[in-house]
Enzyme design. Structure first.
Site, PDB file in Angstrom:
ATOM      1  N   ARG A  72       0.798  -1.248   0.145  1.00 50.88           N
ATOM      2  CA  ARG A  72      -0.005   0.050  -0.055  1.00 50.88           C
ATOM      3  C   ARG A  72       0.997   1.208   0.031  1.00 50.88           C
ATOM      4  NH1 ARG A  72      -4.883  -1.130   3.631  1.00 50.88           N
ATOM      5  NH2 ARG A  72      -5.215   0.802   3.561  1.00 50.88           N
ATOM      6  N   GLN A 103     -11.052   8.177   7.557  1.00 49.70           N
ATOM      7  CA  GLN A 103     -10.699   6.684   7.776  1.00 49.70           C
ATOM      8  C   GLN A 103      -9.500   6.345   7.103  1.00 49.70           C
ATOM      9  OE1 GLN A 103     -14.778   4.563   7.787  1.00 49.70           O
ATOM     10  NE2 GLN A 103     -15.041   6.415   6.680  1.00 49.70           N
ATOM     11  N   ASP A 106      -3.790   7.241   3.895  1.00 49.81           N
ATOM     12  CA  ASP A 106      -2.898   7.669   2.957  1.00 49.81           C
ATOM     13  C   ASP A 106      -2.439   9.049   3.178  1.00 49.81           C
ATOM     14  OD1 ASP A 106      -5.946   8.049   0.812  1.00 49.81           O
ATOM     15  OD2 ASP A 106      -5.015   9.501   2.322  1.00 49.81           O
ATOM     16  N   HIS A 121      -8.138   6.192  11.778  1.00 50.98           N
ATOM     17  CA  HIS A 121      -7.575   4.699  11.757  1.00 50.98           C
ATOM     18  C   HIS A 121      -6.189   4.660  11.347  1.00 50.98           C
ATOM     19  CE1 HIS A 121     -11.989   3.215  10.436  1.00 50.98           C
ATOM     20  NE2 HIS A 121     -11.824   3.365  11.485  1.00 50.98           N
ATOM     21  N   CYS A 133       8.241  -1.022  23.769  1.00 53.94           N
ATOM     22  CA  CYS A 133       8.997  -0.013  24.288  1.00 53.94           C
ATOM     23  C   CYS A 133       8.422   1.226  24.028  1.00 53.94           C
ATOM     24  CB  CYS A 133      10.495  -0.070  23.597  1.00 53.94           C
ATOM     25  SG  CYS A 133      10.483   0.776  22.109  1.00 53.94           S
ATOM     26  N   SER A 192     -18.629   4.079   2.530  1.00 53.68           N
ATOM     27  CA  SER A 192     -19.624   3.085   2.455  1.00 53.68           C
ATOM     28  C   SER A 192     -20.377   2.841   3.950  1.00 53.68           C
ATOM     29  CB  SER A 192     -19.326   1.623   2.258  1.00 53.68           C
ATOM     30  OG  SER A 192     -18.429   1.266   3.344  1.00 53.68           O
ATOM     31  N   ASN A 216     -21.727  10.428  -2.477  1.00 50.63           N
ATOM     32  CA  ASN A 216     -21.244   8.976  -2.999  1.00 50.63           C
ATOM     33  C   ASN A 216     -22.179   8.736  -4.247  1.00 50.63           C
ATOM     34  OD1 ASN A 216     -20.883   6.137  -3.035  1.00 50.63           O
ATOM     35  ND2 ASN A 216     -20.255   6.242  -0.745  1.00 50.63           N
ATOM     36  N   GLU A 218     -22.855   5.969  -5.064  1.00 54.50           N
ATOM     37  CA  GLU A 218     -23.728   4.867  -4.616  1.00 54.50           C
ATOM     38  C   GLU A 218     -24.439   5.171  -3.298  1.00 54.50           C
ATOM     39  OE1 GLU A 218     -22.380   3.069  -7.856  1.00 54.50           O
ATOM     40  OE2 GLU A 218     -23.978   2.419  -6.704  1.00 54.50           O
TER      41      GLU A 218
HETATM   42  C1  BV8 Z   1     -13.425  -1.522  17.170  1.00 49.00           C
HETATM   43  C2  BV8 Z   1      -7.001   1.005   8.568  1.00 49.00           C
HETATM   44  C3  BV8 Z   1     -13.583  -1.991  19.632  1.00 49.00           C
HETATM   45  C4  BV8 Z   1      -6.383  -0.189   8.158  1.00 49.00           C
HETATM   46  C5  BV8 Z   1      -9.664   0.184   9.034  1.00 49.00           C
HETATM   47  C6  BV8 Z   1     -20.641  -2.777  15.187  1.00 49.00           C
HETATM   48  C7  BV8 Z   1     -21.294  -3.500  14.415  1.00 49.00           C
HETATM   49  C8  BV8 Z   1     -20.755  -4.379  13.496  1.00 49.00           C
HETATM   50  C9  BV8 Z   1     -19.365  -4.501  13.559  1.00 49.00           C
HETATM   51  C10 BV8 Z   1     -18.727  -3.702  14.396  1.00 49.00           C
HETATM   52  C11 BV8 Z   1     -19.291  -2.542  15.039  1.00 49.00           C
HETATM   53  N1  BV8 Z   1     -18.446  -2.121  16.183  1.00 49.00           N
HETATM   54  C12 BV8 Z   1     -17.121  -2.874  15.948  1.00 49.00           C
HETATM   55  C13 BV8 Z   1     -17.187  -3.718  14.865  1.00 49.00           C
HETATM   56  C14 BV8 Z   1     -16.199  -4.486  14.405  1.00 49.00           C
HETATM   57  C15 BV8 Z   1     -15.351  -3.621  13.290  1.00 49.00           C
HETATM   58  C16 BV8 Z   1     -16.271  -3.316  11.950  1.00 49.00           C
HETATM   59  O1  BV8 Z   1     -16.823  -2.303  11.765  1.00 49.00           O
HETATM   60  N2  BV8 Z   1     -16.244  -4.238  11.199  1.00 49.00           N
HETATM   61  C17 BV8 Z   1     -17.255  -4.003   9.853  1.00 49.00           C
HETATM   62  C18 BV8 Z   1     -16.562  -4.509   8.589  1.00 49.00           C
HETATM   63  C19 BV8 Z   1     -18.784  -4.642   9.934  1.00 49.00           C
HETATM   64  N3  BV8 Z   1     -14.779  -2.455  13.634  1.00 49.00           N
HETATM   65  C20 BV8 Z   1     -13.593  -2.497  14.116  1.00 49.00           C
HETATM   66  O2  BV8 Z   1     -12.890  -3.551  14.293  1.00 49.00           O
HETATM   67  C21 BV8 Z   1     -13.006  -1.437  14.793  1.00 49.00           C
HETATM   68  N4  BV8 Z   1     -12.684  -1.514  16.053  1.00 49.00           N
HETATM   69  O3  BV8 Z   1     -14.612  -1.466  17.019  1.00 49.00           O
HETATM   70  O4  BV8 Z   1     -12.830  -1.792  18.570  1.00 49.00           O
HETATM   71  C22 BV8 Z   1     -14.269  -3.323  19.202  1.00 49.00           C
HETATM   72  C23 BV8 Z   1     -13.343  -4.374  18.916  1.00 49.00           C
HETATM   73  C24 BV8 Z   1     -13.871  -5.596  18.786  1.00 49.00           C
HETATM   74  C25 BV8 Z   1     -15.346  -5.852  18.787  1.00 49.00           C
HETATM   75  C26 BV8 Z   1     -16.258  -4.822  19.125  1.00 49.00           C
HETATM   76  C27 BV8 Z   1     -15.809  -3.305  19.239  1.00 49.00           C
HETATM   77  C28 BV8 Z   1     -11.700  -0.828  13.915  1.00 49.00           C
HETATM   78  C29 BV8 Z   1     -12.304  -0.748  12.447  1.00 49.00           C
HETATM   79  C30 BV8 Z   1     -10.922  -0.120  11.708  1.00 49.00           C
HETATM   80  C31 BV8 Z   1     -10.227  -0.911  10.782  1.00 49.00           C
HETATM   81  N5  BV8 Z   1      -9.065  -0.258  10.087  1.00 49.00           N
HETATM   82  N6  BV8 Z   1      -8.336   0.948   8.179  1.00 49.00           N
HETATM   83  C32 BV8 Z   1      -6.349  -0.125   6.764  1.00 49.00           C
HETATM   84  O5  BV8 Z   1      -6.767   0.766   5.992  1.00 49.00           O
HETATM   85  O6  BV8 Z   1      -5.688  -1.080   5.935  1.00 49.00           O
HETATM   86  S1  BV8 Z   1     -10.823   0.286   8.431  1.00 49.00           S
HETATM   87  C33 BV8 Z   1     -10.824   0.563   6.692  1.00 49.00           C
HETATM   88  O7  BV8 Z   1     -12.059   0.014   5.875  1.00 49.00           O
HETATM   89  C34 BV8 Z   1     -10.748   1.951   6.316  1.00 49.00           C
HETATM   90  O8  BV8 Z   1     -10.229   2.978   7.049  1.00 49.00           O
HETATM   91  C35 BV8 Z   1     -12.285   2.248   6.335  1.00 49.00           C
HETATM   92  O9  BV8 Z   1     -12.733   2.527   7.620  1.00 49.00           O
HETATM   93  C36 BV8 Z   1     -13.251   0.964   5.761  1.00 49.00           C
HETATM   94  C37 BV8 Z   1     -13.383   0.927   4.366  1.00 49.00           C
HETATM   95  O10 BV8 Z   1     -14.524   1.579   4.393  1.00 49.00           O
HETATM   96  P1  BV8 Z   1     -14.428   3.032   3.003  1.00 49.00           P
HETATM   97  O11 BV8 Z   1     -13.534   4.009   3.480  1.00 49.00           O
HETATM   98  O12 BV8 Z   1     -15.942   3.675   3.290  1.00 49.00           O
HETATM   99  O13 BV8 Z   1     -14.408   2.413   1.712  1.00 49.00           O
HETATM  100  P2  BV8 Z   1     -15.281   1.328   1.023  1.00 49.00           P
HETATM  101  O14 BV8 Z   1     -14.475   0.779   0.016  1.00 49.00           O
HETATM  102  O15 BV8 Z   1     -16.084   0.404   1.948  1.00 49.00           O
HETATM  103  O16 BV8 Z   1     -16.495   2.237   0.399  1.00 49.00           O
HETATM  104  C38 BV8 Z   1     -15.796   3.203  -0.563  1.00 49.00           C
HETATM  105  C39 BV8 Z   1     -17.138   4.121  -0.981  1.00 49.00           C
HETATM  106  O17 BV8 Z   1     -16.560   5.215  -1.985  1.00 49.00           O
HETATM  107  C40 BV8 Z   1     -18.076   3.336  -1.551  1.00 49.00           C
HETATM  108  O18 BV8 Z   1     -19.257   3.778  -0.910  1.00 49.00           O
HETATM  109  C41 BV8 Z   1     -18.178   3.678  -2.995  1.00 49.00           C
HETATM  110  O19 BV8 Z   1     -19.362   3.979  -3.592  1.00 49.00           O
HETATM  111  C42 BV8 Z   1     -17.770   5.232  -2.889  1.00 49.00           C
HETATM  112  N7  BV8 Z   1     -16.986   5.820  -3.880  1.00 49.00           N
HETATM  113  C43 BV8 Z   1     -16.221   5.077  -4.885  1.00 49.00           C
HETATM  114  N8  BV8 Z   1     -15.611   6.107  -5.865  1.00 49.00           N
HETATM  115  C44 BV8 Z   1     -16.073   7.252  -5.209  1.00 49.00           C
HETATM  116  C45 BV8 Z   1     -16.874   7.276  -4.202  1.00 49.00           C
HETATM  117  N9  BV8 Z   1     -17.178   8.176  -3.457  1.00 49.00           N
HETATM  118  C46 BV8 Z   1     -16.865   9.623  -3.746  1.00 49.00           C
HETATM  119  N10 BV8 Z   1     -16.406   9.523  -5.019  1.00 49.00           N
HETATM  120  C47 BV8 Z   1     -15.894   8.635  -5.679  1.00 49.00           C
HETATM  121  N11 BV8 Z   1     -15.142   8.849  -6.960  1.00 49.00           N
HETATM  122 ZN    ZN Z   2      10.788  -1.175  20.757  1.00 44.91          ZN
END
Ligand code: BV8
Ligand code: ZN
Length: 258
Positions: A72, A103, A106, A121, A133, A192, A216, A218
């Site tokens: 990445r 979120q 980058d 994030h 450490c 999303s 968005n 979508e």
């Molecule tokens: C946590 C960093 C305490 C790393 C990321 C409640 C309900 C259900 C599940 C959970 C909940 N609470 C917690 C959870 C679990 C989990 C979660 O949400 N799971 C999901 C999958 C259901 N959450 C967690 O684990 C969080 N921690 O809650 O801790 C806890 C712990 C355990 C259990 C309970 C509580 C931590 C989450 C963070 C993870 N790290 N990123 C990395 O990047 O590699 S998340 C990562 O994915 C991103 O940061 C971002 O948040 C997510 C992706 O989402 P988007 O950015 O929206 O991207 P996506 O592709 O989905 O959508 C893109 C959108 O853009 C689309 O809608 C598309 O139509 C649109 N688009 C496309 N082109 C364009 C456009 N829009 C505008 N212009 C364009 N040109």
């Molecule tokens: Zn260290």
């Protein structure tokens, strides 16, 4: 997307004093960064979350996790902000507060000139010691000296990003929540709204009586909660909104000046 909807969004934004914006991968799409859920070339399509973005994966196979994040980081080398990022940076001085809770890891908002950015994030350009450490390195440029990179304490470093199952950094999430509570308007940009608790940030503004605007191409899980949902790319709609807000501000300044 109707002209009427755009006008309504511009009216509200022109009258606002404080704005919070939640941004997601869609904002960086027009810079050539793949989103997560996009069919075909979405990141999670090719790299199973559980193998590269969970604490278990990091402790079980830190090399694999680092390979994923080095990939990445390598991809980011030739990526520049797009007109959506620049429009947000240009909006910042128009408000008492204009806070971006992103979120995205980058760093493109900051590269475009936004200064009030909260990385809820984490960041691809930050690393910290996995062995406790407490050392944190920023900026941590690409390429890493080794995969996994060593820490001076003899341990190894980890990417300073929030992995699934890990809590968000306390300070950042608290600041984002405060900004959302104080905002007159919340923008949800290119996300999303599928990952929590970040997805809930605009709803905090709604609970505080604020107005919600989504941009968005979508519909998303939370579209029904938004006052206005503009269908299109942020790289086109945000510059348009910026011009409409500036025009309104100039007109009202003219009227007040009379
Ligand atoms: C946590 C960093 C305490 C790393 C990321 C409640 C309900 C259900 C599940 C959970 C909940 N609470 C917690 C959870 C679990 C989990 C979660 O949400 N799971 C999901 C999958 C259901 N959450 C967690 O684990 C969080 N921690 O809650 O801790 C806890 C712990 C355990 C259990 C309970 C509580 C931590 C989450 C963070 C993870 N790290 N990123 C990395 O990047 O590699 S998340 C990562 O994915 C991103 O940061 C971002 O948040 C997510 C992706 O989402 P988007 O950015 O929206 O991207 P996506 O592709 O989905 O959508 C893109 C959108 O853009 C689309 O809608 C598309 O139509 C649109 N688009 C496309 N082109 C364009 C456009 N829009 C505008 N212009 C364009 N040109
Ligand atoms: Zn260290």
């Amino acid at each position: 997307m109707s002209e009427e909807q755009l006008e309504r969004a511009a009216d509200v934004l022109a009258r606002a004093r404080r704005v919070v914006a939640l941004s997601g991968a869609g904002v960086s799409r027009e810079s050539g960064v793949p989103t997560f859920r996009e069919a075909g070339d979405g990141l999670w399509e090719n790299y199973p979350i559980e193998e590269v973005a969970t604490p278990e994966a990091l402790h079980g196979n830190p090399r694999r996790v680092w390979e994923f994040y080095e990939m990445r980081r390598a991809n980011m080398a030739s990526v520049e902000p797009n007109p959506g990022h620049y429009a947000l940076a240009a909006m910042e001085p128009l408000y008492e507060e204009f806070t971006i809770a992103t979120q995205n890891i980058d760093g493109l908002h900051q590269k475009a000139g936004s200064t009030d950015v909260i990385e809820v994030h984490g960041s691809l350009w930050r690393a910290r010691c996995l062995s406790g450490c407490g050392r944190e390195i920023y900026p941590f440029p690409y390429p890493a000296p080794a995969v996994p990179p060593p820490c001076e304490c003899g341990g190894i470093l980890r990417p300073a990003v929030v992995l699934f199952g890990e809590s968000l950094p306390h300070e950042e999430f608290r600041s984002a929540t405060i900004a959302a509570t104080r905002a007159d308007v919340a923008l949800s940009l290119g996300t999303s709204s599928a990952v929590w608790p970040a997805a809930g940030i605009p709803l905090i503004t709604q609970e505080a009586g604020g107005f919600l605007i989504e941009i968005n191409p979508e519909p998303t899980d939370l579209t029904p909660r938004f006052d206005v949902s503009l269908r299109g790319p942020t790289g086109e709609i945000l510059p348009d909104l910026l011009e409409r807000v500036k025009r309104r501000r100039a007109e009202s300044a003219g009227r007040d000046g009379e």
